[in-house]
Design a protein around this motif. Structure first.
Motif, PDB file in Angstrom:
ATOM      1  N   GLU A  73       0.826  -1.207   0.000  1.00 12.04           N
ATOM      2  CA  GLU A  73       0.000   0.000   0.000  1.00 12.04           C
ATOM      3  C   GLU A  73       0.864   1.263   0.000  1.00 12.04           C
ATOM      4  OE1 GLU A  73      -0.420  -2.465   2.398  1.00 12.04           O
ATOM      5  OE2 GLU A  73      -2.057  -3.444   1.331  1.00 12.04           O
ATOM      6  N   LYS A  74       1.913   1.259   0.807  1.00  5.04           N
ATOM      7  CA  LYS A  74       2.815   2.410   0.865  1.00  5.04           C
ATOM      8  C   LYS A  74       3.573   2.553  -0.453  1.00  5.04           C
ATOM      9  CE  LYS A  74       5.046   5.781   2.817  1.00  5.04           C
ATOM     10  NZ  LYS A  74       4.433   7.073   2.973  1.00  5.04           N
ATOM     11  N   ALA A  75       4.005   1.439  -1.046  1.00  4.92           N
ATOM     12  CA  ALA A  75       4.685   1.485  -2.342  1.00  4.92           C
ATOM     13  C   ALA A  75       3.741   2.067  -3.390  1.00  4.92           C
ATOM     14  CB  ALA A  75       5.153   0.089  -2.738  1.00  4.92           C
ATOM     15  N   PHE A  76       2.475   1.659  -3.360  1.00  5.56           N
ATOM     16  CA  PHE A  76       1.478   2.180  -4.287  1.00  5.56           C
ATOM     17  C   PHE A  76       1.352   3.693  -4.137  1.00  5.56           C
ATOM     18  CE2 PHE A  76      -3.063   3.321  -4.830  1.00  5.56           C
ATOM     19  CZ  PHE A  76      -3.158   3.170  -6.200  1.00  5.56           C
ATOM     20  N   GLN A  77       1.253   4.158  -2.910  1.00  5.51           N
ATOM     21  CA  GLN A  77       1.132   5.598  -2.665  1.00  5.51           C
ATOM     22  C   GLN A  77       2.369   6.346  -3.145  1.00  5.51           C
ATOM     23  OE1 GLN A  77       0.432   5.839   1.533  1.00  5.51           O
ATOM     24  NE2 GLN A  77      -1.669   5.092   1.383  1.00  5.51           N
ATOM     25  N   MET A  78       3.552   5.784  -2.897  1.00  5.49           N
ATOM     26  CA  MET A  78       4.795   6.428  -3.316  1.00  5.49           C
ATOM     27  C   MET A  78       4.888   6.513  -4.839  1.00  5.49           C
ATOM     28  SD  MET A  78       7.390   4.703  -0.559  1.00  5.49           S
ATOM     29  CE  MET A  78       8.855   5.331  -1.326  1.00  5.49           C
ATOM     30  N   LEU A  79       4.562   5.421  -5.514  1.00  5.49           N
ATOM     31  CA  LEU A  79       4.620   5.410  -6.970  1.00  5.49           C
ATOM     32  C   LEU A  79       3.625   6.398  -7.556  1.00  5.49           C
ATOM     33  CD1 LEU A  79       4.975   1.567  -7.480  1.00  5.49           C
ATOM     34  CD2 LEU A  79       6.716   3.285  -8.028  1.00  5.49           C
ATOM     35  N   ARG A  80       2.425   6.443  -7.005  1.00  5.16           N
ATOM     36  CA  ARG A  80       1.409   7.376  -7.499  1.00  5.16           C
ATOM     37  C   ARG A  80       1.836   8.824  -7.256  1.00  5.16           C
ATOM     38  NH1 ARG A  80      -3.535   5.117  -9.522  1.00  5.16           N
ATOM     39  NH2 ARG A  80      -3.984   7.326  -9.776  1.00  5.16           N
ATOM     40  N   SER A  81       2.458   9.094  -6.104  1.00  2.76           N
ATOM     41  CA  SER A  81       2.882  10.468  -5.806  1.00  2.76           C
ATOM     42  C   SER A  81       4.002  10.930  -6.736  1.00  2.76           C
ATOM     43  CB  SER A  81       3.318  10.588  -4.343  1.00  2.76           C
ATOM     44  OG  SER A  81       4.561   9.945  -4.145  1.00  2.76           O
ATOM     45  N   GLU A  82       4.726   9.971  -7.334  1.00  2.00           N
ATOM     46  CA  GLU A  82       5.777  10.309  -8.296  1.00  2.00           C
ATOM     47  C   GLU A  82       5.245  10.382  -9.722  1.00  2.00           C
ATOM     48  OE1 GLU A  82       8.971  11.208  -7.811  1.00  2.00           O
ATOM     49  OE2 GLU A  82       8.525  11.195  -5.665  1.00  2.00           O
ATOM     50  N   GLY A  83       3.931  10.233  -9.871  1.00  2.00           N
ATOM     51  CA  GLY A  83       3.318  10.390 -11.174  1.00  2.00           C
ATOM     52  C   GLY A  83       3.206   9.113 -11.986  1.00  2.00           C
ATOM     53  N   LEU A  84       3.496   7.972 -11.395  1.00  2.00           N
ATOM     54  CA  LEU A  84       3.368   6.702 -12.107  1.00  2.00           C
ATOM     55  C   LEU A  84       1.947   6.178 -11.954  1.00  2.00           C
ATOM     56  CD1 LEU A  84       6.719   5.044 -11.077  1.00  2.00           C
ATOM     57  CD2 LEU A  84       6.125   5.967 -13.296  1.00  2.00           C
TER      58      LEU A  84
END
Length: 56
Positions: free
Chosen positions: A15-26
């Motif tokens: 879940e945290k990886a998902f949030q991090m990737l989304r916050s980087e625009g992926l």
């Protein structure tokens, strides 16, 4: 994907990886984020084992 990682003891959850990737625009799905995290853990384990074998 079947994997053997116990996420309850991991510091970085899917879940945290998902949030991090989304916050980087992926634009990834939670399932893709989990697979990316799984792949990165495999690569990290290989790197550590290779390093430890060199130092013997």
């Amino acid at each position: 994907m079947e994997n053997d990682i116990n996420y309850s003891t991991s510091k970085l959850t899917p879940e945290k990886a998902f949030q991090m990737l989304r916050s980087e625009g992926l634009d990834v799905t939670p399932e893709q984020a989990e697979e990316i995290l799984y792949f990165l853990r495999i690569i990290a384990n290989i790197a550590v084992l290779k390093y430890l074998n060199k130092t013997k």
